[in-house]
Design a protein around this motif. Structure first.
Motif, short mmCIF file in Angstrom:
data_model
loop_
_atom_site.label_atom_id
_atom_site.label_comp_id
_atom_site.label_asym_id
_atom_site.label_seq_id
_atom_site.Cartn_x
_atom_site.Cartn_y
_atom_site.Cartn_z
N TYR A 20 50.94 6.01 87.08
CA TYR A 20 50.77 4.62 87.71
C TYR A 20 49.66 4.24 88.04
CZ TYR A 20 56.12 5.32 88.04
OH TYR A 20 57.48 5.64 87.54
N GLY A 21 48.69 5.33 88.19
CA GLY A 21 47.23 4.88 88.56
C GLY A 21 47.14 5.05 90.01
N LYS A 32 44.41 4.53 94.67
CA LYS A 32 44.25 4.28 93.33
C LYS A 32 43.36 5.25 92.54
CE LYS A 32 42.64 0.77 90.14
NZ LYS A 32 42.30 -0.86 90.05
N ARG A 33 43.83 5.77 91.51
CA ARG A 33 42.94 6.67 90.64
C ARG A 33 41.45 6.14 90.60
NH1 ARG A 33 44.62 8.01 84.75
NH2 ARG A 33 43.78 6.02 84.22
N GLU A 91 39.66 8.77 85.16
CA GLU A 91 40.95 9.16 84.38
C GLU A 91 40.99 10.79 84.16
OE1 GLU A 91 43.01 8.75 79.79
OE2 GLU A 91 40.90 7.67 80.43
N HIS A 136 46.96 0.76 87.37
CA HIS A 136 46.14 0.84 86.05
C HIS A 136 45.28 -0.51 86.13
CE1 HIS A 136 46.87 4.90 85.12
NE2 HIS A 136 48.17 4.83 84.81
N ASP A 137 44.34 -0.74 85.71
CA ASP A 137 43.52 -1.96 85.44
C ASP A 137 44.25 -2.81 84.52
OD1 ASP A 137 41.54 -1.05 87.25
OD2 ASP A 137 40.19 -0.32 85.72
N ASP A 184 51.32 4.27 82.21
CA ASP A 184 50.76 5.31 81.12
C ASP A 184 51.99 6.42 80.93
OD1 ASP A 184 49.59 6.86 79.23
OD2 ASP A 184 47.99 7.07 80.49
N PRO A 196 49.86 10.24 79.78
CA PRO A 196 48.63 10.31 80.30
C PRO A 196 47.85 11.57 79.35
CG PRO A 196 50.17 10.14 82.08
CD PRO A 196 50.81 10.40 80.82
#
Length: 713
Positions: free
Chosen positions: A155-156, A351-352, A355, A545-546, A551, A554
Motif C-alpha cells: 500500500y505504500g 509512507k514509504r 522502494e 503509493h504516488d 502494488d 512488490p
C-alpha cells in the motif's frame, strides 16, 4: 469519607476496554468494567480488572535503584538513588561512551506496553530523535513487524491495514488468532467474541485456521481447520490460485485500484492446491472448498495474527491475505476488509520513503521497519567490534525473555558498559541493569487511547482519562524519565517548556475530528465516538503509493522467492515424526508481564508445561506429568508434560513470557518461574525474516525426551 468515581480504560491489550475506578483517600478501591462506556458497554476481561493487583503489588518499583556489583553476577545488588543523581550519572556515562565509540554505541529497546501508553507513544518519535542513534529495537519485531513491512510494500504505508468488517461480514476467515484469549491485534474491537458469534447468528460462516482447536471455536462461532505450523503462506497462496485461475475475478475492477497484476499471477501460478497439501496438512479438496465458500459468500473478510506473523513467512502470508481480499472483490467493501480512518490519517506519517529499504551496515545488508532493526540480531550488534553497542536503554521491555536465544542475549548484555531499564518491576532484564528506574502504571498518569485511534479500530472512538490517583513515591512517567536523561545530555526536550504537555501531539491529532482534550474532558466517560469506517477509504486514504495504486507484486518480495521454494520442499518432505513447537496464548499471562500476580497462578498455569497431544505422547512412551527435555540445535529446556487433545498431532505448545527465576525483585514470578521457551528459538541471521525483521518464534522443530532422574551423589 467520600468516594469519587473515575472513568478510565485498560492498557493491557488493544481493545482498550472502558473501566471505572472507585477512589477513596487517593487509593483505588475497586476497578470494574464501565457499563456507561458508549463502545464497550460494560465489557472488560479479567486482566484489566485484575490490574489493581499490579498497581498494589508490594514488589513494584518505587524509587530509582543503582547496581553495586558486577553484571556477570546473576543476582544484582541495588541501592536507592535520588532522581537527580540517577539521571546525571546515566547521562554522564552515555556521553562518555559515545565519545569513545560513536553515536550508535547507544541502543534503545522499546517493549510492548509502551505502545499502549499515549503519553509515551505520542512522543516516541521525538524521544527517539533525542538519543540520535540508529540502534533502535522493539518488541514489534517479535509480534507485528511482518504486517508493517508487507503493508509498506503493498500500500505504500506501513500503517495501512484493512481490517475485517466483523460488524457486517457474512464469512470470516481467521488465521493464527485466538480472539477469546488475545482479543486480536492490529484490530481494535470491543468484545470480539460477541462480534464473531453475531456472524454465525445472522447466518454467516466463521472458519478458524490454527494448529489447535482453539477456545474461540465452537458451535456458536465456527470450526477450526487444523493446519501444520508455519505453512499458512502456502494455504493462502493456494486459495488465491483457486480464485485467479479457477473461480475467476473481475480484472477491470482490480485494475482500477492495482498494478503489477501479471507479476502476481506469475508468482501464484506456482502454488496450486495439489502442491501445498503435504506442507499444510490440508487436503486439496478442503482448500478448494474454502476458496469456493469465501467467494460465494455475499461478503467475506479475512484476518491473520501473531500465530502467522511469527512464522518464517509472515510478510508473504500477509501479502497473500490482502490479495485474496482484493481479487475476491471484498477489499474496500462493506462486510469485507476496510480501512478505519479513526481521528486522523496516520498512514501519511508511515509512507514509504524508498522502494528498496535495505542498506549496508557493520553486519551487512539490513533494513529497519518502523525505525527498528531486527531484535534477533541485537547480540551481534553488541559484539560487533567495528561499531559496537556499549549502552542499552530498555523502556517497558524484557528482551532477555522476549527475544530468541536467551543464552546468547545474556552473554551479550553482560558485556555492555551500561544498561538502564524503565519499568514497573525489576525483571530478569532489570536484574542485569546498572540503573532500574520506576515508571508509573496506567492508573497513575493521564492518557488518551492514542494507539486505538490510528486506522485499525472497528468501532473508532477517542477517550481521555485523568490520572486516577497520583503516582506513588518516586515513580515517574516514561516520557519524563527519558526527557530528564536527555536534558542532562544537553538535548532540548519537552521539559524545557514551563508547562510541558505530553499529550500535545494527541491533542493536535484530534483537530481533524473536530475534537480537543478539553472537549473530551466534558463528555460522558470522557469519550467521543468517531464516524463509522468508510469502506472506500482503503483506496482513497490507505493507499499511499504516488500513483494511488496497490502494488500486487512488490519488487522487494522477490528477495524471498528462493526461500519460499526451499521451505516448501522442507515442509513437504519432513518426517511424519517431526514435532513442531508453537506458542500457546493463555488467559493467565500476557507476554512477559502479569507474571507476578498470585491470582493468575492457577492449576496447570502455575508453570509453563509442554502441551502435547495424548496420541503423540503415547507413541513416545510418555505420560502427563513426566519430566521431559525439549531440545533442538538452538537450545534445551526442561518442562513437565501435560496433555492437550486440541493440538493437531505432531504439534506441541508452550507459552511465551515465562522464565523469571533470576528476578529477585519478583516474589511470585520467582516462586513460579516456569521456563523460557525462547531458548529454543533461532537467533542471529537465521532467526528472522529479512523482509520484515520479524523474529521466528513459532513452528519450530523440536525433539522431546524423558528426563531421567538425577542420580544421588
Amino acid at each position: 469519607m467520600t468516594t469519587r468515581r473515575v472513568h478510565t480504560f485498560c492498557r493491557i491489550c488493544e481493545p482498550g476496554c472502558g473501566l471505572v475506578a472507585d477512589v477513596r483517600n487517593e487509593q483505588v478501591i475497586t476497578l470494574q468494567p464501565d457499563k456507561d462506556h458508549p463502545i464497550h458497554k460494560g465489557f472488560a476481561c479479567h486482566k484489566g480488572v485484575h490490574f489493581l493487583h499490579v498497581h498494589n503489588d508490594p514488589n513494584r518499583l518505587d524509587r530509582p535503584l543503582r547496581r553495586t556489583n558486577p553484571r556477570h553476577e546473576e543476582l544484582g545488588n541495588f541501592v536507592p538513588i535520588d532522581w537527580d543523581d540517577a539521571v546525571r550519572e546515566i547521562a554522564e556515562k552515555l556521553m562518555d561512551i559515545r565519545r569513545r565509540y560513536g553515536r550508535n554505541a547507544l541502543a534503545v529497546y522499546q517493549g510492548n506496553p509502551s505502545a499502549f501508553n499515549g503519553t509515551y507513544y505520542a512522543n516516541a518519535a521525538s524521544l527517539a530523535r533525542g538519543f540520535d542513534t540508529r540502534m533502535r529495537f522493539s518488541a514489534g519485531t517479535q509480534d507485528t513487524s511482518a504486517k508493517y513491512a508487507a503493508s509498506e510494500a503493498i500500500y505504500g504505508a506501513s500503517m495501512a491495514h484493512p481490517i475485517p468488517d466483523l460488524l457486517h461480514t457474512d464469512y470470516f476467515l481467521c488465521l493464527g488468532s485466538n480472539p477469546l484469549v488475545s482479543h486480536m491485534t492490529l484490530l481494535h474491537i470491543s468484545d470480539p467474541m460477541a462480534k464473531i458469534r453475531a456472524v454465525k447468528k445472522r447466518g454467516g460462516t466463521v472458519l478458524f485456521v490454527n494448529p489447535r482447536r482453539i477456545e474461540s471455536s465452537g458451535p456458536d462461532t465456527g470450526d477450526v481447520l487444523q493446519i501444520k505450523p508455519d505453512s499458512d503462506f502456502y494455504f493462502l497462496a493456494a486459495i488465491l490460485h483457486e480464485i485467479v485461475f479457477r473461480i475467476g475475478y473481475d480484472r477491470p475492477a482490480v485494475e482500477k485500484h492495482a498494478r503489477n497484476i501479471d507479476g502476481l499471477l506469475d508468482f501464484v501460478r506456482g502454488y496450486p492446491v495439489e502442491r501445498v497439501t503435504a506442507a499444510t496438512g490440508i487436503e486439496a479438496d478442503v482448500i478448494r472448498q474454502v476458496a469456493d465458500d469465501f467467494c460465494a459468500a455475499p461478503t467475506a473478510s479475512i484476518y491473520m495474527a501473531t500465530g502467522v506473523n511469527q512464522g518464517r513467512q509472515g510478510t508473504l502470508a500477509y501479502w497473500m491475505l490482502n490479495m485474496i481480499s482484493l481479487f475476491s472483490g471484498n477489499l474496500g467493501r462493506r462486510g469485507g476488509n476496510i480501512y478505519s480512518r479513526g481521528m486522523t490519517d496516520v498512514v501519511h506519517n508511515s509512507k514509504r520513503k524508498r522502494e528498496d529499504p535495505f542498506f549496508r551496515d557493520s553486519l551487512g545488508e539490513v533494513r529497519t521497519v518502523g525505525g527498528d532493526l531486527p531484535a534477533a540480531r541485537l547480540p551481534e550488534y553488541i559484539a560487533n567490534r567495528d561499531d559496537p553497542i556499549r549502552a542499552l536503554i530498555v523502556i517497558s521491555g524484557n528482551p532477555l525473555l522476549s527475544v530468541g536465544g536467551a543464552e546468547g542475549m545474556r552473554r551479550a548484555l553482560e558485556d555492555l558498559e551500561l544498561i538502564v531499564t524503565i519499568d514497573l518491576y525489576r525483571t530478569v532484564t532489570g536484574e542485569m541493569a546498572d540503573y532500574v528506574l520506576p515508571a508509573t502504571d496506567w492508573l497513575e498518569h493521564e492518557d488518551v487511547n492514542f494507539l486505538n485511534t490510528m486506522g485499525v479500530a472497528m468501532e473508532p472512538y477517542v477517550q481521555y482519562t485523568p490520572a486516577v490517583v497520583p503516582p506513588r513515591n518516586d515513580r515517574r512517567d516514561d516520557w519524563w524519565i527519558l526527557s530528564r536523561i536527555q536534558q542532562e545530555m544537553g538535548v532540548k526536550t519537552m521539559l524545557d517548556s514551563p508547562d510541558p504537555n505530553p499529550l500535545a501531539n494527541a491533542d493536535a491529532a484530534m483537530r481533524d475530528a473536530g475534537l480537543s482534550l478539553e472537549r473530551l474532558k466534558e463528555m460522558p466517560c470522557q469519550t467521543a465516538v468517531l464516524p463509522e469506517a468508510d469502506p472506500s477509504h482503503v483506496f482513497t486514504i490507505a493507499v499511499q503509493h504516488d500513483d494511488g495504486l496497490i502494488d500486487c507484486c512488490p519488487a522487494i518480495f522477490r528477495r524471498a522467492y528462493r526461500t519460499v521454494e526451499d521451505i516448501l520442499e522442507e515442509l513437504s518432505n519432513e518426517s511424519p515424526d517431526q514435532l513442531k513447537l508453537i506458542t500457546r496464548r493463555t488467559l493467565y499471562m500476557v507476554n512477559s508481564w502479569l507474571h507476578n500476580l498470585p491470582i493468575l497462578k492457577q492449576g496447570a498455569h502455575q508453570d509453563n508445561p509442554l502441551w502435547m497431544n495424548p496420541d503423540d505422547a503415547d507413541r513416545r512412551g510418555l505420560v502427563a506429568g513426566d519430566d521431559v527435555i525439549v531440545h533442538n540445535r538452538h537450545g534445551s529446556i526442561d518442562a513437565i508434560l501435560a496433555y492437550d487433545a486440541t493440538l493437531r498431532p505432531g504439534v506441541v505448545a508452550m507459552t511465551h513470557g515465562w522464565g523469571q527465576s533470576s528476578a529477585r525483585g519478583l516474589d511470585v514470578a520467582r516462586r513460579y518461574p516456569g521456563v523460557n521457551v525462547n531458548r529454543l528459538s533461532p537467533n542471529g541471521k537465521e532467526g528472522y525474516d529479512i523482509l520484515s525483521n520479524q523474529s521466528h518464534l513459532t513452528g519450530i522443530n523440536v525433539e522431546i525426551t524423558r528426563r531421567e532422574p538425577r542420580s544421588p551423589r
